[in-house]
Design a protein around this motif. Sequence first.
Motif, PDB file in Angstrom:
ATOM      1  N   PRO A 140      -8.416 -11.573  -0.752  1.00 36.52           N
ATOM      2  CA  PRO A 140      -8.355 -10.533  -1.778  1.00 36.52           C
ATOM      3  C   PRO A 140      -8.546  -9.131  -1.199  1.00 36.52           C
ATOM      4  CG  PRO A 140      -9.576 -12.409  -2.613  1.00 36.52           C
ATOM      5  CD  PRO A 140      -9.299 -12.684  -1.156  1.00 36.52           C
ATOM      6  N   HIS A 141      -9.457  -8.976  -0.226  1.00 37.44           N
ATOM      7  CA  HIS A 141      -9.664  -7.670   0.411  1.00 37.44           C
ATOM      8  C   HIS A 141      -8.386  -7.206   1.101  1.00 37.44           C
ATOM      9  CE1 HIS A 141     -11.786  -4.439   2.521  1.00 37.44           C
ATOM     10  NE2 HIS A 141     -11.123  -4.813   3.611  1.00 37.44           N
ATOM     11  N   GLU A 142      -7.731  -8.120   1.801  1.00 35.97           N
ATOM     12  CA  GLU A 142      -6.481  -7.762   2.484  1.00 35.97           C
ATOM     13  C   GLU A 142      -5.387  -7.427   1.482  1.00 35.97           C
ATOM     14  OE1 GLU A 142      -7.098 -10.444   6.550  1.00 35.97           O
ATOM     15  OE2 GLU A 142      -6.168 -11.334   4.757  1.00 35.97           O
ATOM     16  N   ALA A 143      -5.373  -8.120   0.337  1.00 37.14           N
ATOM     17  CA  ALA A 143      -4.380  -7.829  -0.699  1.00 37.14           C
ATOM     18  C   ALA A 143      -4.585  -6.433  -1.276  1.00 37.14           C
ATOM     19  CB  ALA A 143      -4.453  -8.882  -1.800  1.00 37.14           C
ATOM     20  N   ARG A 144      -5.845  -6.066  -1.490  1.00 35.22           N
ATOM     21  CA  ARG A 144      -6.142  -4.739  -2.055  1.00 35.22           C
ATOM     22  C   ARG A 144      -5.731  -3.607  -1.105  1.00 35.22           C
ATOM     23  NH1 ARG A 144      -9.656  -4.594  -6.460  1.00 35.22           N
ATOM     24  NH2 ARG A 144     -10.818  -6.505  -6.893  1.00 35.22           N
ATOM     25  N   HIS A 145      -5.775  -3.872   0.196  1.00 34.27           N
ATOM     26  CA  HIS A 145      -5.564  -2.800   1.172  1.00 34.27           C
ATOM     27  C   HIS A 145      -4.258  -2.955   1.958  1.00 34.27           C
ATOM     28  CE1 HIS A 145      -9.956  -2.749   0.436  1.00 34.27           C
ATOM     29  NE2 HIS A 145      -9.799  -1.445   0.546  1.00 34.27           N
ATOM     30  N   THR A 146      -3.384  -3.854   1.541  1.00 41.90           N
ATOM     31  CA  THR A 146      -2.134  -4.066   2.259  1.00 41.90           C
ATOM     32  C   THR A 146      -1.185  -2.881   2.072  1.00 41.90           C
ATOM     33  OG1 THR A 146      -0.246  -5.548   2.562  1.00 41.90           O
ATOM     34  CG2 THR A 146      -1.039  -5.253   0.320  1.00 41.90           C
ATOM     35  N   ASN A 147      -0.303  -2.717   3.043  1.00 42.21           N
ATOM     36  CA  ASN A 147       0.771  -1.730   2.925  1.00 42.21           C
ATOM     37  C   ASN A 147       2.077  -2.392   2.494  1.00 42.21           C
ATOM     38  OD1 ASN A 147      -0.711   0.601   3.701  1.00 42.21           O
ATOM     39  ND2 ASN A 147      -0.600  -0.051   5.866  1.00 42.21           N
ATOM     40  N   GLN A 148       2.015  -3.705   2.231  1.00 40.88           N
ATOM     41  CA  GLN A 148       3.219  -4.417   1.781  1.00 40.88           C
ATOM     42  C   GLN A 148       3.610  -3.866   0.407  1.00 40.88           C
ATOM     43  OE1 GLN A 148       5.197  -6.291   0.123  1.00 40.88           O
ATOM     44  NE2 GLN A 148       6.024  -7.897   1.385  1.00 40.88           N
ATOM     45  N   PRO A 149       4.799  -3.237   0.290  1.00 39.35           N
ATOM     46  CA  PRO A 149       5.147  -2.533  -0.948  1.00 39.35           C
ATOM     47  C   PRO A 149       5.207  -3.419  -2.190  1.00 39.35           C
ATOM     48  CG  PRO A 149       7.031  -2.644   0.559  1.00 39.35           C
ATOM     49  CD  PRO A 149       5.841  -3.067   1.331  1.00 39.35           C
ATOM     50  N   LEU A 150       5.686  -4.661  -2.057  1.00 37.23           N
ATOM     51  CA  LEU A 150       5.766  -5.544  -3.215  1.00 37.23           C
ATOM     52  C   LEU A 150       4.377  -5.889  -3.742  1.00 37.23           C
ATOM     53  CD1 LEU A 150       8.625  -8.059  -2.339  1.00 37.23           C
ATOM     54  CD2 LEU A 150       8.593  -6.418  -4.219  1.00 37.23           C
ATOM     55  N   VAL A 151       3.459  -6.166  -2.834  1.00 40.57           N
ATOM     56  CA  VAL A 151       2.091  -6.497  -3.244  1.00 40.57           C
ATOM     57  C   VAL A 151       1.435  -5.282  -3.882  1.00 40.57           C
ATOM     58  CG1 VAL A 151      -0.156  -7.347  -2.490  1.00 40.57           C
ATOM     59  CG2 VAL A 151       1.922  -8.194  -1.390  1.00 40.57           C
ATOM     60  N   LYS A 152       1.595  -4.121  -3.286  1.00 40.79           N
ATOM     61  CA  LYS A 152       1.013  -2.898  -3.839  1.00 40.79           C
ATOM     62  C   LYS A 152       1.552  -2.628  -5.237  1.00 40.79           C
ATOM     63  CE  LYS A 152       0.509   0.703  -1.176  1.00 40.79           C
ATOM     64  NZ  LYS A 152       0.803   1.771  -0.177  1.00 40.79           N
TER      65      LYS A 152
END
Length: 213
Positions: free
Chosen positions: A186-198
């Motif tokens: 979850p921490h990595e998801a919140r701070h990802t630069n992956q545009p779809l996830v963001k």
Amino acid sequence: IGPSGTGKSTTLKLLIGLLEPMGGSVRIKGREVNHFTEKQWNDLRLHMGMVFQYSALFDFLTVEENVAFGLKQHTHMLTDDIKLRVRDLLSSVGLSGNEKAYPAELSGGMKKRVGLALDPEIILYDEPTAGLDPIMAANISQLILDTKRKRGITSILVTHDMASAFLCADRILMLNQGKIVFSGTPHEARHTNQPLVKAFIRSDLFEENPTKE
């Protein structure tokens, strides 16, 4: 997580044997299950449970009878032992005192909680907070988390509810067009630069795919 029509519910159906994969490999508890017979699947399903988006309860059975149904069908427990187990399970989801009620007498949130009164090794959840108000959705998410922690259950949760995902998940995977495009904490998801996830976390609008999952 992922946009509608990308294969999330299909993945759950593959994991519980309702669909047969056209390729790739499905392994559960260390076993290759792609070519299981129906008997092998039934034996495996004794250790699995599924919570559907819309409460899959028998309207003609009471809450107590709904929860006891699987125990009666698939175990050799005595009647009194089943009653005690059902009471414990209903208590764990905050439904003590509702044993004799029928599904039609329950609110949507209560029906969802009846569906959570399970005790397998693996539970698959298909949009368990869909259609609920934010407070009830938070309560259901907390129940999922408590169930995982108290009983050591492996849980796979399909959801568009990011609050639920962040509360319940140890790991988040995002599907898009049938492929995993992100996997992380979850921490990595919140701070990802992956545009779809963001975009998904920000609840930006996706172009909906009308194809059913």
